[in-house]
Write an enzyme that holds these catalytic residues in place. Sequence first.
Site, PDB file in Angstrom:
ATOM      1  N   TYR A 136      17.433 -43.267  58.078  1.00 42.90           N
ATOM      2  CA  TYR A 136      16.303 -42.374  57.806  1.00 42.90           C
ATOM      3  C   TYR A 136      15.199 -43.146  57.106  1.00 42.90           C
ATOM      4  CZ  TYR A 136      13.751 -38.360  55.837  1.00 42.90           C
ATOM      5  OH  TYR A 136      12.794 -37.446  55.487  1.00 42.90           O
ATOM      6  N   LYS A 164      11.777 -44.400  44.738  1.00 41.68           N
ATOM      7  CA  LYS A 164      12.820 -43.918  43.844  1.00 41.68           C
ATOM      8  C   LYS A 164      12.831 -44.639  42.495  1.00 41.68           C
ATOM      9  CE  LYS A 164      15.724 -42.161  47.605  1.00 41.68           C
ATOM     10  NZ  LYS A 164      15.495 -40.738  47.458  1.00 41.68           N
ATOM     11  N   ASP A 205      14.243 -51.205  54.643  1.00 48.71           N
ATOM     12  CA  ASP A 205      13.838 -49.991  53.933  1.00 48.71           C
ATOM     13  C   ASP A 205      14.734 -49.888  52.702  1.00 48.71           C
ATOM     14  OD1 ASP A 205      13.364 -47.486  52.925  1.00 48.71           O
ATOM     15  OD2 ASP A 205      13.470 -46.447  54.840  1.00 48.71           O
TER      16      ASP A 205
END
Length: 459
Positions: A178, A299, A271
Amino acid sequence: MRAVVLALALVGATAWVPGRAPMRMSATVDKKVTHDTTKSKEIFAEAKGIMPGGVSSPVRAFNSVGGEPVVFDRVKGAYCWDVDENKYVDYVGTWGPAIVGHADDEVLDALKKQMDKGTSFGAPSALENVLAKAVIDAVPSVEMVRFTNSGTEACMGMIRLVRAFTGREKVIKFNGCYHGHADSFLVQAGSGVATLGLPDSPGTPAGATKDTLVAKYNDIESVKALLKDHDVAAIILEPVVGNSGFIPPTQEFLEELRSLCDGQKTLLVFDEVMTGFRIAYGGAQQHFGVTPDVTTMGKVIGGGLPVGAYGGRKDIMEMVAPAGPMYQAGTLSGNPLAMTAGLKTMEILNRPGSYEQLAEKTERLIAGILKAGKDAGHDVCGGSISGMFGFFFCAGPVTCFEEAEASDREKFGRWHRAMLERGVYLAPSQFEAGFMSLAHSDEDIDHTIAMAKEVMEML
């Protein structure tokens, strides 16, 4: 170090007590659990009438695990409390950023000082320079960095950048990985898409995904087959998958991807929105010793505030406006609060012993869960790298999304609800990794393992 897959002895039970009142006074088996969520149910019922599905992000609705979500009131350290005053040991950590613990005092103090100066400038600030230099010093692939407001936004900028730099349009991603909800990436994505059972999203035009090719994770031959027939701008992957559950790569897989990209003049993109500053201070690329050309982050580098970033080689990043012609912008990008929280969080993580603590805690937790499952007669497999972990109800090992899909998700749903009722808050989806923090204590881990043993015996 490679991914840790352990089966250590179950640690002794403790008297850690969740909730506003003692659910039990020890870790002895007690099937009678009091878990009142009346207020959560009332708030969620109202939310469903004013927000789609009652949430601001799909996985929070608990659709894949059954029941209704608890509504949070506050968080601190390793814990969260819902509006009914139930207390939980939290292994979601706001989906990864709370690596030093929720509402850390040092982070809060830094934010309070910055708030007196303003919450958003919309202009350059020195804090951006400081965080940028810290990221560049830490992450092997990054020589320049652009800050954004989310991981999705970072990936949107990244895919435009790799196409602009190479002059090619096609990209390769991996089934179950994702990279945010941009149209180009909603092809066989994991995370919330898999949780909802949607292979892609309605409203995504065919033209937006026609140049997105999909390979199988940990299967280098599937990548070679695509490269044989297509000129590819970039190969993009989660270096450790966290959005199909926890799935580590093989060392050989990452090394061969690097070699293939070099031979094809294709860019390699990690990623690291999830793995960056979590599995090592320099991310997965430091852990595995494989350096991509471009990296996306988020994050942890925002310390719990909205943030994203993408960075890489200087010659690539100089394509980004205003240095170059590839346009990308953001009103709140580089805002001083996110920069401040990220800097303090990174400072704490860079202290001696931080990652050794995360690894020790996480290895002990996942070993205890796996042993509890096997002792109760369940097929279970799983592992961890530093403060990131996960497991599946299947014999395993799980090396790709297709194998993750074959695990017993109905059993996982029952496991999740029973653990929630016993004061342990886990990701409400089989297709999400779990996260440890520096704030988790030995008692928290002992309690979690004891409850895991109780629940595994009940399933």
